[in-house]
Write an enzyme that holds these catalytic residues in place. Structure first.
Site, PDB file in Angstrom:
ATOM      1  N   ARG A   1       6.947   3.235 -10.522  1.00 40.52           N
ATOM      2  CA  ARG A   1       5.895   3.608  -9.571  1.00 40.52           C
ATOM      3  C   ARG A   1       6.324   3.243  -8.142  1.00 40.52           C
ATOM      4  NH1 ARG A   1       0.479   0.052  -8.546  1.00 40.52           N
ATOM      5  NH2 ARG A   1      -0.539   1.481  -7.105  1.00 40.52           N
TER       6      ARG A   1
ATOM      7  N   ASP B   1     -17.714 -10.313  -7.810  1.00 39.97           N
ATOM      8  CA  ASP B   1     -18.789 -11.176  -8.313  1.00 39.97           C
ATOM      9  C   ASP B   1     -18.304 -12.017  -9.494  1.00 39.97           C
ATOM     10  OD1 ASP B   1     -20.521 -10.278  -6.382  1.00 39.97           O
ATOM     11  OD2 ASP B   1     -21.673  -8.971  -7.705  1.00 39.97           O
TER      12      ASP B   1
ATOM     13  N   TYR C   1       7.053  -0.969  -4.332  1.00 40.69           N
ATOM     14  CA  TYR C   1       6.825  -2.051  -5.299  1.00 40.69           C
ATOM     15  C   TYR C   1       8.111  -2.629  -5.899  1.00 40.69           C
ATOM     16  CZ  TYR C   1       2.026  -0.447  -4.881  1.00 40.69           C
ATOM     17  OH  TYR C   1       0.800  -0.116  -4.380  1.00 40.69           O
TER      18      TYR C   1
ATOM     19  N   PRO D   1      -5.100  -1.918 -12.400  1.00 37.49           N
ATOM     20  CA  PRO D   1      -4.608  -0.576 -12.724  1.00 37.49           C
ATOM     21  C   PRO D   1      -3.240  -0.233 -12.138  1.00 37.49           C
ATOM     22  CG  PRO D   1      -6.561  -0.487 -11.311  1.00 37.49           C
ATOM     23  CD  PRO D   1      -6.420  -1.895 -11.773  1.00 37.49           C
ATOM     24  N   ASN D   2      -2.487   0.473 -12.953  1.00 35.25           N
ATOM     25  CA  ASN D   2      -1.181   1.062 -12.608  1.00 35.25           C
ATOM     26  C   ASN D   2      -0.036   0.051 -12.539  1.00 35.25           C
ATOM     27  OD1 ASN D   2      -2.234   3.779 -12.263  1.00 35.25           O
ATOM     28  ND2 ASN D   2      -3.255   2.973 -10.446  1.00 35.25           N
TER      29      ASN D   2
ATOM     30  N   GLU E   1      -5.115 -14.803  -5.484  1.00 36.72           N
ATOM     31  CA  GLU E   1      -4.952 -13.343  -5.396  1.00 36.72           C
ATOM     32  C   GLU E   1      -3.518 -13.061  -4.965  1.00 36.72           C
ATOM     33  OE1 GLU E   1      -7.644 -11.565  -2.545  1.00 36.72           O
ATOM     34  OE2 GLU E   1      -6.474  -9.706  -2.464  1.00 36.72           O
TER      35      GLU E   1
ATOM     36  N   ASN F   1      -3.691 -10.022  -9.689  1.00 35.43           N
ATOM     37  CA  ASN F   1      -3.374  -8.868  -8.843  1.00 35.43           C
ATOM     38  C   ASN F   1      -4.404  -7.792  -9.196  1.00 35.43           C
ATOM     39  OD1 ASN F   1      -2.485  -6.657  -7.451  1.00 35.43           O
ATOM     40  ND2 ASN F   1      -0.319  -6.979  -7.918  1.00 35.43           N
TER      41      ASN F   1
ATOM     42  N   ALA G   1      -5.725  -1.663  -7.050  1.00 31.08           N
ATOM     43  CA  ALA G   1      -6.658  -0.908  -6.188  1.00 31.08           C
ATOM     44  C   ALA G   1      -8.084  -1.472  -6.231  1.00 31.08           C
ATOM     45  CB  ALA G   1      -6.659   0.567  -6.573  1.00 31.08           C
TER      46      ALA G   1
ATOM     47  N   SER H   1       3.212  -5.802  -2.688  1.00 32.29           N
ATOM     48  CA  SER H   1       3.431  -5.313  -1.323  1.00 32.29           C
ATOM     49  C   SER H   1       2.562  -6.129  -0.367  1.00 32.29           C
ATOM     50  CB  SER H   1       3.054  -3.828  -1.240  1.00 32.29           C
ATOM     51  OG  SER H   1       1.646  -3.671  -1.418  1.00 32.29           O
TER      52      SER H   1
ATOM     53  N   ARG I   1       0.154  -1.490   5.305  1.00 31.69           N
ATOM     54  CA  ARG I   1       0.082  -0.157   4.680  1.00 31.69           C
ATOM     55  C   ARG I   1      -1.146   0.616   5.184  1.00 31.69           C
ATOM     56  NH1 ARG I   1       0.784  -0.853  -1.527  1.00 31.69           N
ATOM     57  NH2 ARG I   1       1.054   1.414  -1.342  1.00 31.69           N
TER      58      ARG I   1
ATOM     59  N   HIS J   1      -0.362  -9.975  -4.322  1.00 28.98           N
ATOM     60  CA  HIS J   1       0.042  -8.574  -4.173  1.00 28.98           C
ATOM     61  C   HIS J   1       1.549  -8.518  -4.052  1.00 28.98           C
ATOM     62  CE1 HIS J   1      -4.084  -7.289  -3.672  1.00 28.98           C
ATOM     63  NE2 HIS J   1      -4.245  -8.363  -2.909  1.00 28.98           N
TER      64      HIS J   1
HETATM   65  C1  DQA Z   1      -1.150  -3.919  -4.855  1.00 22.90           C
HETATM   66  C2  DQA Z   1      -1.629  -3.320  -3.532  1.00 22.90           C
HETATM   67  C3  DQA Z   1      -2.824  -2.412  -3.751  1.00 22.90           C
HETATM   68  O1  DQA Z   1      -3.241  -1.836  -2.514  1.00 22.90           O
HETATM   69  C4  DQA Z   1      -2.459  -1.287  -4.701  1.00 22.90           C
HETATM   70  O2  DQA Z   1      -3.604  -0.489  -4.975  1.00 22.90           O
HETATM   71  C5  DQA Z   1      -1.810  -1.749  -5.951  1.00 22.90           C
HETATM   72  C6  DQA Z   1      -0.855  -2.848  -5.889  1.00 22.90           C
HETATM   73  C7  DQA Z   1       0.143  -4.747  -4.692  1.00 22.90           C
HETATM   74  O3  DQA Z   1       0.439  -5.518  -5.588  1.00 22.90           O
HETATM   75  O4  DQA Z   1       0.846  -4.607  -3.686  1.00 22.90           O
HETATM   76  O5  DQA Z   1      -1.965  -1.143  -7.013  1.00 22.90           O
HETATM   77  O6  DQA Z   1      -2.169  -4.796  -5.345  1.00 22.90           O
END
Ligand code: DQA
Length: 144
Positions: free
Chosen positions: A18, A87, A23, A10-11, A101, A74, A77, A105, A110, A103
């Site tokens: 954003r 799972d 980011y 999401p997002n 995985e 990624n 949240a 950031s 944080r 990210h």
């Molecule tokens: C994130 C870090 C997460 O805590 C956050 O909710 C995101 C982006 C990152 O790529 O840094 O949406 O996964």
């Protein structure tokens, strides 16, 4: 050509506008182009997707499990609370494929709620804190 699914939660479609101080200024379109270009250079068939929907993300993980396809994920949240996604991800290693995985950031630098990932324990590895280069590092590792 070996396939890689690059899945975004999401997002992440809002990259660029954003919280750019967290980011960066690269947009989601920039992310797709960078991953696709590096994938071509590395001989990987890269498919980049984004969803705000937990069920859709889980169905893409099932697709990876069934096809034994490596994943760069990624979870955004969902990282911090989605046991359903965890799972699903646990089935990837059982299939013989890898899941990295990533990210943008560094969540550990944080807010406290971002310090825990429910996904990391079932990931092959974790790359965080390098902006969109986190994805490119993951692709290089999968090509390795
Ligand atoms: C994130 C870090 C997460 O805590 C956050 O909710 C995101 C982006 C990152 O790529 O840094 O949406 O996964």
């Amino acid at each position: 050509m070996s396939k890689v699914l690059i899945l975004n939660g999401p997002n992440l479609s809002r990259l660029g506008s954003r919280e750019p101080e967290v980011y960066g200024s690269a947009t989601y379109t920039d992310l797709v182009s960078s991953c696709t270009a590096l994938g071509a250079e590395l001989g990987l068939d890269v498919d980049v997707r984004q969803t705000n929907d937990e069920a859709e993300l889980i169905s893409w993980i099932h697709e990876a499990v069934d096809g034994k396809v490596n994943v760069v994920l990624n979870p955004a949240a969902f990282t911090h609370y989605s046991y359903a996604l965890r799972d699903a991800c646990a089935m990837i290693s059982g299939s013989g494929a890898k899941m990295i995985e990533v990210h943008i950031s560094n969540p550990h630098a944080r807010e406290a709620f971002r310090h825990n990932s429910v996904i990391s324990a079932v990931a092959t590895g974790v790359i965080a804190g390098f902006g969109i280069d986190s994805y490119l590092l993951a692709l290089r590792q999968l090509a390795h």
